[in-house]
Design a protein around this motif. Structure first.
Motif, mmCIF file in Angstrom:
data_model
loop_
_atom_site.group_PDB
_atom_site.id
_atom_site.type_symbol
_atom_site.label_atom_id
_atom_site.label_comp_id
_atom_site.label_asym_id
_atom_site.label_seq_id
_atom_site.Cartn_x
_atom_site.Cartn_y
_atom_site.Cartn_z
ATOM 1 N N ARG A 249 -2.132 -6.490 1.035
ATOM 2 C CA ARG A 249 -3.381 -6.425 0.285
ATOM 3 C C ARG A 249 -3.946 -7.802 -0.041
ATOM 4 N NH1 ARG A 249 -5.003 -6.989 -4.851
ATOM 5 N NH2 ARG A 249 -6.783 -5.733 -5.550
ATOM 6 N N GLY A 250 -3.080 -8.762 -0.394
ATOM 7 C CA GLY A 250 -3.608 -10.014 -0.926
ATOM 8 C C GLY A 250 -2.996 -11.249 -0.314
ATOM 9 N N GLU A 251 -3.436 -12.415 -0.823
ATOM 10 C CA GLU A 251 -2.919 -13.696 -0.371
ATOM 11 C C GLU A 251 -1.471 -13.833 -0.822
ATOM 12 O OE1 GLU A 251 -5.605 -13.222 -2.119
ATOM 13 O OE2 GLU A 251 -7.345 -14.042 -1.058
ATOM 14 N N VAL A 252 -0.645 -14.421 0.047
ATOM 15 C CA VAL A 252 0.786 -14.473 -0.259
ATOM 16 C C VAL A 252 1.087 -15.331 -1.481
ATOM 17 C CG1 VAL A 252 1.550 -13.976 2.084
ATOM 18 C CG2 VAL A 252 1.129 -16.346 1.417
ATOM 19 N N ALA A 253 0.270 -16.356 -1.733
ATOM 20 C CA ALA A 253 0.526 -17.205 -2.907
ATOM 21 C C ALA A 253 0.363 -16.403 -4.191
ATOM 22 C CB ALA A 253 -0.424 -18.405 -2.904
ATOM 23 N N GLY A 254 -0.656 -15.545 -4.240
ATOM 24 C CA GLY A 254 -0.866 -14.719 -5.415
ATOM 25 C C GLY A 254 0.226 -13.684 -5.590
ATOM 26 N N VAL A 255 0.652 -13.078 -4.478
ATOM 27 C CA VAL A 255 1.735 -12.092 -4.533
ATOM 28 C C VAL A 255 3.031 -12.760 -4.985
ATOM 29 C CG1 VAL A 255 3.149 -10.509 -3.187
ATOM 30 C CG2 VAL A 255 0.677 -10.592 -2.807
ATOM 31 N N ALA A 256 3.338 -13.914 -4.399
ATOM 32 C CA ALA A 256 4.582 -14.608 -4.736
ATOM 33 C C ALA A 256 4.624 -15.005 -6.204
ATOM 34 C CB ALA A 256 4.757 -15.849 -3.858
ATOM 35 N N SER A 257 3.454 -15.278 -6.789
ATOM 36 C CA SER A 257 3.435 -15.698 -8.196
ATOM 37 C C SER A 257 3.959 -14.605 -9.127
ATOM 38 C CB SER A 257 2.013 -16.098 -8.619
ATOM 39 O OG SER A 257 1.148 -14.973 -8.652
ATOM 40 N N LEU A 258 3.943 -13.344 -8.666
ATOM 41 C CA LEU A 258 4.477 -12.253 -9.485
ATOM 42 C C LEU A 258 5.959 -12.471 -9.792
ATOM 43 C CD1 LEU A 258 2.867 -9.170 -7.699
ATOM 44 C CD2 LEU A 258 2.254 -10.069 -9.948
ATOM 45 N N LEU A 259 6.651 -13.203 -8.921
ATOM 46 C CA LEU A 259 8.086 -13.407 -9.113
ATOM 47 C C LEU A 259 8.385 -14.247 -10.349
ATOM 48 C CD1 LEU A 259 9.226 -13.967 -5.415
ATOM 49 C CD2 LEU A 259 9.231 -11.855 -6.751
ATOM 50 N N PHE A 260 7.377 -14.959 -10.874
ATOM 51 C CA PHE A 260 7.597 -15.694 -12.112
ATOM 52 C C PHE A 260 7.853 -14.748 -13.281
ATOM 53 C CE2 PHE A 260 4.904 -19.242 -10.209
ATOM 54 C CZ PHE A 260 6.002 -20.055 -9.956
ATOM 55 N N LEU A 261 7.412 -13.507 -13.162
ATOM 56 C CA LEU A 261 7.623 -12.534 -14.232
ATOM 57 C C LEU A 261 9.018 -11.914 -14.186
ATOM 58 C CD1 LEU A 261 4.197 -10.647 -14.233
ATOM 59 C CD2 LEU A 261 4.999 -12.354 -15.881
ATOM 60 N N VAL A 262 9.729 -12.107 -13.083
ATOM 61 C CA VAL A 262 11.043 -11.481 -12.943
ATOM 62 C C VAL A 262 12.045 -12.005 -13.970
ATOM 63 C CG1 VAL A 262 13.024 -11.175 -11.410
ATOM 64 C CG2 VAL A 262 10.701 -10.820 -10.542
ATOM 65 N N PRO A 263 12.192 -13.336 -14.170
ATOM 66 C CA PRO A 263 13.137 -13.798 -15.207
ATOM 67 C C PRO A 263 12.813 -13.268 -16.601
ATOM 68 C CG PRO A 263 12.592 -15.602 -13.722
ATOM 69 C CD PRO A 263 11.656 -14.471 -13.381
ATOM 70 N N PRO A 264 11.529 -13.298 -17.052
ATOM 71 C CA PRO A 264 11.253 -12.735 -18.380
ATOM 72 C C PRO A 264 11.583 -11.252 -18.486
ATOM 73 C CG PRO A 264 9.423 -14.102 -17.665
ATOM 74 C CD PRO A 264 10.335 -13.969 -16.504
ATOM 75 N N VAL A 265 11.214 -10.478 -17.476
ATOM 76 C CA VAL A 265 11.468 -9.036 -17.530
ATOM 77 C C VAL A 265 12.970 -8.769 -17.458
ATOM 78 C CG1 VAL A 265 11.094 -6.821 -16.373
ATOM 79 C CG2 VAL A 265 9.212 -8.444 -16.603
ATOM 80 N N SER A 266 13.692 -9.521 -16.640
ATOM 81 C CA SER A 266 15.152 -9.358 -16.561
ATOM 82 C C SER A 266 15.801 -9.684 -17.895
ATOM 83 C CB SER A 266 15.731 -10.265 -15.462
ATOM 84 O OG SER A 266 15.290 -9.880 -14.188
ATOM 85 N N ALA A 267 15.306 -10.739 -18.549
ATOM 86 C CA ALA A 267 15.858 -11.116 -19.860
ATOM 87 C C ALA A 267 15.601 -10.012 -20.886
ATOM 88 C CB ALA A 267 15.230 -12.430 -20.330
ATOM 89 N N ALA A 268 14.419 -9.413 -20.836
ATOM 90 C CA ALA A 268 14.110 -8.323 -21.763
ATOM 91 C C ALA A 268 14.993 -7.111 -21.501
ATOM 92 C CB ALA A 268 12.633 -7.943 -21.636
ATOM 93 N N MET A 269 15.234 -6.808 -20.222
ATOM 94 C CA MET A 269 16.113 -5.689 -19.877
ATOM 95 C C MET A 269 17.534 -5.949 -20.345
ATOM 96 S SD MET A 269 14.888 -4.601 -16.039
ATOM 97 C CE MET A 269 13.326 -3.760 -15.757
ATOM 98 N N ALA A 270 18.012 -7.188 -20.165
ATOM 99 C CA ALA A 270 19.362 -7.532 -20.608
ATOM 100 C C ALA A 270 19.479 -7.422 -22.125
ATOM 101 C CB ALA A 270 19.717 -8.952 -20.148
ATOM 102 N N TYR A 271 18.405 -7.758 -22.818
ATOM 103 C CA TYR A 271 18.387 -7.622 -24.285
ATOM 104 C C TYR A 271 18.526 -6.159 -24.691
ATOM 105 C CZ TYR A 271 16.311 -7.238 -28.946
ATOM 106 O OH TYR A 271 16.068 -6.920 -30.259
ATOM 107 N N LEU A 272 17.792 -5.276 -24.007
ATOM 108 C CA LEU A 272 17.795 -3.857 -24.360
ATOM 109 C C LEU A 272 19.091 -3.167 -23.944
ATOM 110 C CD1 LEU A 272 14.126 -2.929 -23.374
ATOM 111 C CD2 LEU A 272 15.042 -3.192 -25.690
ATOM 112 N N LEU A 273 19.613 -3.524 -22.762
ATOM 113 C CA LEU A 273 20.760 -2.805 -22.209
ATOM 114 C C LEU A 273 22.105 -3.415 -22.595
ATOM 115 C CD1 LEU A 273 19.379 -2.084 -18.628
ATOM 116 C CD2 LEU A 273 19.559 -0.483 -20.535
#
Length: 299
Positions: A249-273
């Protein structure tokens, strides 16, 4: 019946929702890895997971009557992308961590991928990364760095093993090249058959690696089977289909930037679980990473 499974995810569903679901799925993979670690050796688990994904996707592809590539080039392009994005990347990260690379350092290396992808987008794909997108990518990386800071701070720089660090860097480069390859060589291929062939290629690499470097430990406990099912059906099957749809759908640079959200979301999941604490610097990093991704993802 011929089914084009394809691009429909991003055409019929708001892109923001597809991106959000992708980040949640991708981040849950790190939680699943921690969950199954006491029950299975990494190489053995990865090989079984990739073989399982290849079998599930093959069954779905055949069941829906989706069209397999009709040329050798179509098969070649999907196999190459799979070896890079699913085979070398996953094996490299697991091997590095098993050989002593701190998980915080491994996550930081993984966070370099969007930067490298943006830098390589123009020479490989002719995509021009705008100053606004570069600013978003830099902000996203800063946010990811803040989230990972406590884990990185616990690592003794003098004790970081050189070879595992190089292997992790190589894995990150392989993922980047695989993403660019997918966009340039297989961007218009049917998503379902393309994803299936990718995992076949990854499994063909992972099985010999497990036989050579793994111990075969797999205790077949209920938690392990649950983690394996999640890793196959959610992390891999759903995750890769969403990733390929986003790349298309989109430019690879924009898609790849989504991976910056992975550490924060993983940290939140580790906090909850797992009850892991979240330091103020990490919560700040979550906000900064979210702002960066929002800026980088704007078209």
């Amino acid at each position: 019946m011929s089914v084009d499974t394809p691009a429909s995810p991003t055409r019929t569903v708001p892109a923001s929702l597809v991106s959000s679901v992708f980040v949640l799925i991708w981040a849950s993979g790190f939680v699943a890895a921690r969950f199954v670690a006491p029950h299975a050796e990494a190489f053995t688990f990865v090989a079984i997971r990739l073989v399982g994904v290849a079998i599930v996707l093959t069954a779905i592809t055949i069941g829906l009557g989706a069209r397999w590539p009709r040329s050798r080039a179509g098969w070649r392009d999907a196999l190459v992308a799979g070896v890079l994005m699913q085979g070398i990347y996953v094996i490299g990260v697991f091997w590095s961590v098993e050989r002593g690379l701190p998980s915080g350092i491994a996550a930081l290396v993984g966070s370099l991928q969007p930067l490298l992808t943006a830098a390589m987008a123009r020479p490989f794909l002719g995509e021009v990364v705008s100053p606004r997108r570069w600013a978003g990518i830099a902000t996203g990386f800063a946010g990811a760095l803040l989230v990972l800071a406590p884990k990185i701070g616990t690592a003794d720089a003098s004790g970081i093993p050189a070879l595992p660090l190089l292997a992790c860097l190589g894995a990150m480069v392989a993922m980047t090249i695989g993403t660019l390859w997918q966009k340039s060589h297989a961007g218009q291929a049917e998503l379902l058959p393309n994803a299936t062939i990718q995992f076949i290629g990854a499994a063909l690499l992972a099985v010999p690696a497990a036989l050579m470097f793994g111990t075969g430990r797999f205790d077949a406990s209920l938690p392990l089977w649950g983690g394996l099912a999640w890793s196959i059906l959610v992390n891999s099957v759903a995750g890769i289909l969403l990733l390929l749809a986003l790349i298309r759908r989109g430019e690879v640079a924009g898609v790849a930037s989504l991976l910056f959200l992975v550490p924060p979301v993983s940290a939140a999941m580790a906090y909850l679980l797992f009850g892991e604490t979240l330091a103020p610097v990490q919560m700040t990093g979550m906000a900064v990473a979210t702002i960066g991704v929002a800026v980088a993802s704007r078209r």
